[in-house]
Design a protein around this motif. Structure first.
Motif, PDB file in Angstrom:
ATOM      1  N   ARG A 102       0.707  -1.550   0.131  1.00 10.17           N
ATOM      2  CA  ARG A 102      -0.043  -0.155   0.423  1.00 10.17           C
ATOM      3  C   ARG A 102       0.631   1.469   0.184  1.00 10.17           C
ATOM      4  O   ARG A 102       0.527   2.373  -0.730  1.00 10.17           O
ATOM      5  CB  ARG A 102      -1.493   0.685   0.777  1.00 10.17           C
ATOM      6  N   ARG A 103       1.484   1.391   0.772  1.00 11.21           N
ATOM      7  CA  ARG A 103       2.814   2.204   0.427  1.00 11.21           C
ATOM      8  C   ARG A 103       3.773   2.516  -0.040  1.00 11.21           C
ATOM      9  O   ARG A 103       4.425   3.819  -0.599  1.00 11.21           O
ATOM     10  CB  ARG A 103       2.843   2.268   2.004  1.00 11.21           C
ATOM     11  N   ASP A 104       4.532   1.472  -0.513  1.00 14.05           N
ATOM     12  CA  ASP A 104       5.359   1.495  -1.027  1.00 14.05           C
ATOM     13  C   ASP A 104       6.109   1.001  -2.426  1.00 14.05           C
ATOM     14  O   ASP A 104       6.712   1.298  -3.484  1.00 14.05           O
ATOM     15  CB  ASP A 104       6.826   0.659  -0.502  1.00 14.05           C
ATOM     16  N   LEU A 105       4.930   0.300  -2.880  1.00 12.55           N
ATOM     17  CA  LEU A 105       4.912  -0.502  -4.369  1.00 12.55           C
ATOM     18  C   LEU A 105       4.924   1.026  -5.491  1.00 12.55           C
ATOM     19  O   LEU A 105       5.554   0.750  -6.148  1.00 12.55           O
ATOM     20  CB  LEU A 105       4.352  -1.291  -4.347  1.00 12.55           C
ATOM     21  N   ILE A 106       4.018   1.399  -5.143  1.00 12.04           N
ATOM     22  CA  ILE A 106       3.278   2.944  -6.162  1.00 12.04           C
ATOM     23  C   ILE A 106       4.933   3.372  -6.519  1.00 12.04           C
ATOM     24  O   ILE A 106       5.171   3.488  -7.251  1.00 12.04           O
ATOM     25  CB  ILE A 106       1.869   3.320  -6.606  1.00 12.04           C
ATOM     26  N   PRO A 107       5.364   4.094  -5.123  1.00 17.01           N
ATOM     27  CA  PRO A 107       6.668   4.898  -5.403  1.00 17.01           C
ATOM     28  C   PRO A 107       7.545   4.325  -5.850  1.00 17.01           C
ATOM     29  O   PRO A 107       8.515   4.823  -6.564  1.00 17.01           O
ATOM     30  CB  PRO A 107       6.668   5.289  -3.790  1.00 17.01           C
ATOM     31  N   SER A 108       8.045   2.438  -5.628  1.00 15.74           N
ATOM     32  CA  SER A 108       8.775   2.159  -6.161  1.00 15.74           C
ATOM     33  C   SER A 108       8.724   2.439  -7.439  1.00 15.74           C
ATOM     34  O   SER A 108       9.619   2.231  -8.001  1.00 15.74           O
ATOM     35  CB  SER A 108       9.023   0.961  -5.275  1.00 15.74           C
ATOM     36  N   LEU A 109       7.990   1.813  -7.849  1.00 18.26           N
ATOM     37  CA  LEU A 109       7.517   2.210  -9.605  1.00 18.26           C
ATOM     38  C   LEU A 109       7.629   3.168  -9.490  1.00 18.26           C
ATOM     39  O   LEU A 109       8.137   3.027 -11.551  1.00 18.26           O
ATOM     40  CB  LEU A 109       6.166   1.008  -9.924  1.00 18.26           C
ATOM     41  N   TYR A 110       7.721   3.634 -10.203  1.00 16.23           N
ATOM     42  CA  TYR A 110       7.061   5.397 -10.506  1.00 16.23           C
ATOM     43  C   TYR A 110       9.589   5.507 -10.471  1.00 16.23           C
ATOM     44  O   TYR A 110       9.417   5.964 -11.190  1.00 16.23           O
ATOM     45  CB  TYR A 110       6.637   6.657  -9.715  1.00 16.23           C
ATOM     46  N   ALA A 111      10.132   5.645  -8.617  1.00 17.08           N
ATOM     47  CA  ALA A 111      11.196   5.814  -8.792  1.00 17.08           C
ATOM     48  C   ALA A 111      11.921   4.624  -9.833  1.00 17.08           C
ATOM     49  O   ALA A 111      13.124   5.218 -10.516  1.00 17.08           O
ATOM     50  CB  ALA A 111      11.689   5.595  -7.734  1.00 17.08           C
ATOM     51  N   LEU A 112      11.830   3.414 -10.205  1.00 17.22           N
ATOM     52  CA  LEU A 112      12.391   2.647 -10.325  1.00 17.22           C
ATOM     53  C   LEU A 112      11.950   1.526 -11.677  1.00 17.22           C
ATOM     54  O   LEU A 112      12.928   1.046 -11.704  1.00 17.22           O
ATOM     55  CB  LEU A 112      12.889   1.606  -9.182  1.00 17.22           C
ATOM     56  N   VAL A 113      10.934   2.324 -11.935  1.00 21.75           N
ATOM     57  CA  VAL A 113      10.286   2.037 -13.209  1.00 21.75           C
ATOM     58  C   VAL A 113      10.293   3.128 -14.243  1.00 21.75           C
ATOM     59  O   VAL A 113      10.869   3.096 -15.440  1.00 21.75           O
ATOM     60  CB  VAL A 113       9.715   0.933 -13.509  1.00 21.75           C
ATOM     61  N   LEU A 114       9.906   3.881 -13.813  1.00 21.13           N
ATOM     62  CA  LEU A 114       9.193   5.043 -15.033  1.00 21.13           C
ATOM     63  C   LEU A 114      10.581   5.516 -14.943  1.00 21.13           C
ATOM     64  O   LEU A 114      10.298   5.938 -16.029  1.00 21.13           O
ATOM     65  CB  LEU A 114       8.197   5.702 -14.418  1.00 21.13           C
ATOM     66  N   ILE A 115      11.040   5.996 -14.110  1.00 18.14           N
ATOM     67  CA  ILE A 115      12.308   7.115 -14.020  1.00 18.14           C
ATOM     68  C   ILE A 115      13.133   6.547 -14.752  1.00 18.14           C
ATOM     69  O   ILE A 115      13.869   7.471 -15.489  1.00 18.14           O
ATOM     70  CB  ILE A 115      12.648   7.983 -12.613  1.00 18.14           C
ATOM     71  N   PRO A 116      13.673   5.003 -14.593  1.00 20.82           N
ATOM     72  CA  PRO A 116      14.740   4.601 -15.552  1.00 20.82           C
ATOM     73  C   PRO A 116      14.065   4.939 -16.791  1.00 20.82           C
ATOM     74  O   PRO A 116      14.950   5.233 -17.804  1.00 20.82           O
ATOM     75  CB  PRO A 116      15.220   3.264 -15.712  1.00 20.82           C
ATOM     76  N   PHE A 117      13.169   4.671 -17.274  1.00 21.66           N
ATOM     77  CA  PHE A 117      12.569   5.154 -18.145  1.00 21.66           C
ATOM     78  C   PHE A 117      12.581   6.497 -19.575  1.00 21.66           C
ATOM     79  O   PHE A 117      13.132   6.248 -19.912  1.00 21.66           O
ATOM     80  CB  PHE A 117      11.209   3.798 -18.919  1.00 21.66           C
ATOM     81  N   GLY A 118      12.243   7.063 -18.732  1.00 17.47           N
ATOM     82  CA  GLY A 118      12.163   8.260 -18.375  1.00 17.47           C
ATOM     83  C   GLY A 118      13.127   9.214 -19.211  1.00 17.47           C
ATOM     84  O   GLY A 118      14.113   9.442 -20.120  1.00 17.47           O
ATOM     85  N   VAL A 119      14.768   8.434 -18.723  1.00 10.87           N
ATOM     86  CA  VAL A 119      15.704   8.950 -18.415  1.00 10.87           C
ATOM     87  C   VAL A 119      16.280   8.218 -19.727  1.00 10.87           C
ATOM     88  O   VAL A 119      17.065   9.041 -20.655  1.00 10.87           O
ATOM     89  CB  VAL A 119      16.771   8.787 -17.167  1.00 10.87           C
ATOM     90  N   TYR A 120      15.772   6.878 -20.412  1.00 13.57           N
ATOM     91  CA  TYR A 120      16.617   6.410 -21.244  1.00 13.57           C
ATOM     92  C   TYR A 120      15.908   6.716 -22.480  1.00 13.57           C
ATOM     93  O   TYR A 120      16.711   7.362 -23.803  1.00 13.57           O
ATOM     94  CB  TYR A 120      16.020   4.673 -21.466  1.00 13.57           C
ATOM     95  N   LEU A 121      14.856   7.293 -22.828  1.00 11.88           N
ATOM     96  CA  LEU A 121      14.384   8.213 -23.584  1.00 11.88           C
ATOM     97  C   LEU A 121      14.368   9.529 -23.780  1.00 11.88           C
ATOM     98  O   LEU A 121      15.311  10.556 -24.869  1.00 11.88           O
ATOM     99  CB  LEU A 121      12.263   8.232 -23.478  1.00 11.88           C
ATOM    100  N   ALA A 122      15.590  10.572 -22.764  1.00 10.96           N
ATOM    101  CA  ALA A 122      16.188  11.945 -22.114  1.00 10.96           C
ATOM    102  C   ALA A 122      17.335  11.422 -23.078  1.00 10.96           C
ATOM    103  O   ALA A 122      17.884  12.630 -23.879  1.00 10.96           O
ATOM    104  CB  ALA A 122      15.708  12.301 -20.827  1.00 10.96           C
ATOM    105  N   SER A 123      18.339  10.439 -23.278  1.00 12.46           N
ATOM    106  CA  SER A 123      19.306  10.711 -23.812  1.00 12.46           C
ATOM    107  C   SER A 123      18.958  10.599 -24.859  1.00 12.46           C
ATOM    108  O   SER A 123      20.510  11.002 -25.206  1.00 12.46           O
ATOM    109  CB  SER A 123      19.607   8.968 -23.197  1.00 12.46           C
ATOM    110  N   TYR A 124      17.682  10.181 -25.295  1.00 17.24           N
ATOM    111  CA  TYR A 124      17.870  10.346 -26.870  1.00 17.24           C
ATOM    112  C   TYR A 124      17.285  11.290 -27.642  1.00 17.24           C
ATOM    113  O   TYR A 124      16.733  11.875 -28.393  1.00 17.24           O
ATOM    114  CB  TYR A 124      16.524   9.357 -27.446  1.00 17.24           C
TER     115      TYR A 124
END
Length: 530
Positions: A283-305
């Motif tokens: 309840r408390r940690d899963l969604i923030p973890s997905l944001y920080a460790l999945v969404l952010i990495p993919f955002g950085v990956y796209l930004a590298s292009y």
């Protein structure tokens, strides 16, 4: 606010019981259930000054080894081995608005971050050996510093952290990876940096949980307290995105480290007696973890292009309406669809580079040989008219090979690490095991593919961490047993000296120094090294 739980010491309870039993006719003392024990407030090492002094000394030695004669060797002034792909691609990136648009570079099959970093060194020192290797060597020094700090933090000992730094300085794989313009050294740096960020996040979460426990907030709901913004975990996501933007194998670490971070949260909530720790983590940690460790990495990956998106001439930039149709099942911007096509072509290259398709290389190897460095990679060799050996020609060679005093212990070290993780529930060994396996186990899923030992560069720092933890356990014997402490100190000193000596012996074939043919033969310890 609920009052914090109290602890009853054994001595106080014993005195009360003894006083009650000494009174004539006194009723038996009431049985009082002890309150929950407060977990030990251990959130990291406290010897900060000593820790930074040790780190500074280690960094000086790392700088000396990584930068010594960095521009040599070259292939008559050109790059060696797979530097021949990345150095010119980086040079084109530097001189073309940070994009690659030369279709003649047929092996543009990796994301751009590593090549952009190589280009920084080329901007400073030109298209020379020093130029295309400078950034990698700088991050190689940073990698040594990171490992020193990580082991110091998880062992709570600056001495053990310093030992880890010395061992990594003398690791042949990490050494050569830092001194050649290949992508695996950059990938390793970002992975280990993300690992450290998550270790710091673990300690910070426990500090916040400790405060909540003392304030009586851990049991206010069955899910436990909210933990606030976790900037270290966010930073880990950025670093994992840079790893992913260097090589796609960074995806493995996103998966492994994401699970590890959630395991940290579950363990913290259990230790601080949250009524439903698993549900609380969901309840408390899963969604923030997905944001920080999945969404952010993919955002950085796209930004590298970013340069690729902004270009009109980048490879495959405008494929919608040409190679691919104007419509798609999932509505996506044309730029994203073109990038997907570009990525799919690169993936096809990797997927078809298999042994069954006839693709073989004399220095390829499979992952079961990596832990003990049984099949290294010869990056360069020159045996013709190399002066300095009299009538004979000297040998100049660069070989990526693990220091045997470290790598040949990998199997027992891994077995012991697994035992400490599963039987002793030692979190220190568990996290090192996760990092090591993230760089190793996924490669067994595509065993037919052409592979090389330099893929194991990410495994080296975690092997060093495991060895350093074992040495730390040997050192930290009970104070009353002076003989065991003295023997442990002698054993550790002898082993570290052995690693340093082994590294010094291999130094000529790690750096391309001219040696005689006889010395070259003595450097080759196994038939599989030829």
């Amino acid at each position: 606010m609920t009052a914090p739980p109290q602890q009853t010491s054994v001595s106080e309870a014993g005195l009360d019981e003894e006083a009650g039993s000494g009174r004539a006719g006194a009723s038996p003392p009431a049985t009082v259930s002890p309150a929950p024990l407060v977990p030990v407030a251990d959130f990291g090492p406290v010897d900060r000054l000593r820790g930074w002094l040790v780190t500074a000394v280690i960094a000086v030695f790392a700088t000396a080894t990584r930068f010594l004669n960095l521009g040599s060797p070259t292939d008559s002034g050109t790059p060696i081995f797979d530097e021949k792909h990345y150095a010119p691609q980086a040079w084109q990136t530097l001189n073309n608005h940070w994009i690659e648009d030369n279709p003649g570079f047929g092996l543009v099959v990796h994301p751009p971050v590593g090549k952009q970093l190589i280009a920084i060194g080329e901007a400073l020192f030109g298209y020379t050996g020093l130029g295309w290797r400078f950034t990698g060597a700088l991050l190689g020094v940073g990698l040594v510093v990171l490992v020193t700090r990580i082991v110091r933090r998880i062992s709570r000992s600056s001495l053990v952290g310093g030992i880890a730094g010395v061992l990594l300085i003398c690791d042949g794989v990490s050494f050569v990876a830092a001194r050649t313009a290949l992508l695996d050294g950059f990938l390793t740096f970002f992975v280990v940096a993300a690992f450290e960020a998550l270790i710091v996040d673990r300690d910070q979460v426990r500090a916040r949980m400790h405060t909540a426990f003392l304030e009586g907030r851990c049991a206010e709901t069955v899910w436990g307290p909210r933990l606030g913004v976790r900037w270290w975990r966010f930073g880990a996501g950025v670093l994992l995105g840079l790893a992913f933007g260097t090589k796609w194998s960074g995806l493995y670490f996103i998966a492994f480290f994401g699970v590890m971070s959630l395991a940290f949260d579950i363990a913290a909530r259990r230790q601080y007696q949250v009524p439903r720790p698993w549900l609380g983590t969901l309840r408390r940690d899963l969604i923030p973890s997905l944001y920080a460790l999945v969404l952010i990495p993919f955002g950085v990956y796209l930004a590298s292009y970013a340069g690729w998106f902004a270009s009109e001439t980048a490879i495959d930039r405008h494929q919608v309406g040409q190679t691919i149709g104007p419509d798609s099942v999932v509505p996506l911007p044309d730029a994203i669809r073109s990038l997907w096509y570009y990525t799919a072509k690169a993936f096809h290259f990797h997927a078809t580079l298999t042994n069954s398709a006839g693709n073989h290389h004399p220095w390829e190897s499979k992952p079961w040989s990596w832990p003990m460095s049984l099949r290294p990679v010869l990056y360069a060799i020159d045996q013709n008219n190399v002066p300095g050996c009299g009538a004979q020609s000297c040998v100049k060679a660069v070989m990526l090979v693990g220091t045997p005093a470290l790598w040949w212990l990998a199997v027992p070290v891994l077995l012991y690490t697994t035992w400490r993780m599963l039987v002793r529930r030692d979190w220190r060994y568990a996290v090192v095991w996760v990092g090591y396996c993230a760089g190793w186990l996924p490669w067994f899923a595509e065993i037919d593919r052409q592979m090389y030992f330099f893929y194991a560069a990410t495994m080296g720092p975690f092997l060093v961490m495991a060895v350093a933890l074992i040495l730390g356990d040997i050192l930290h014997q009970p104070r009353q047993n002076k003989e065991r402490r003295t023997l442990g100190l002698i054993l550790v000193c002898c082993y570290v000296s052995l690693v340093v000596t082994n590294f010094a012996w291999l130094f000529p074939v790690l750096t391309g120094l001219p040696i005689s043919q006889q010395t070259w033969d003595m450097e080759i310890w196994l038939p599989s090294w030829r």
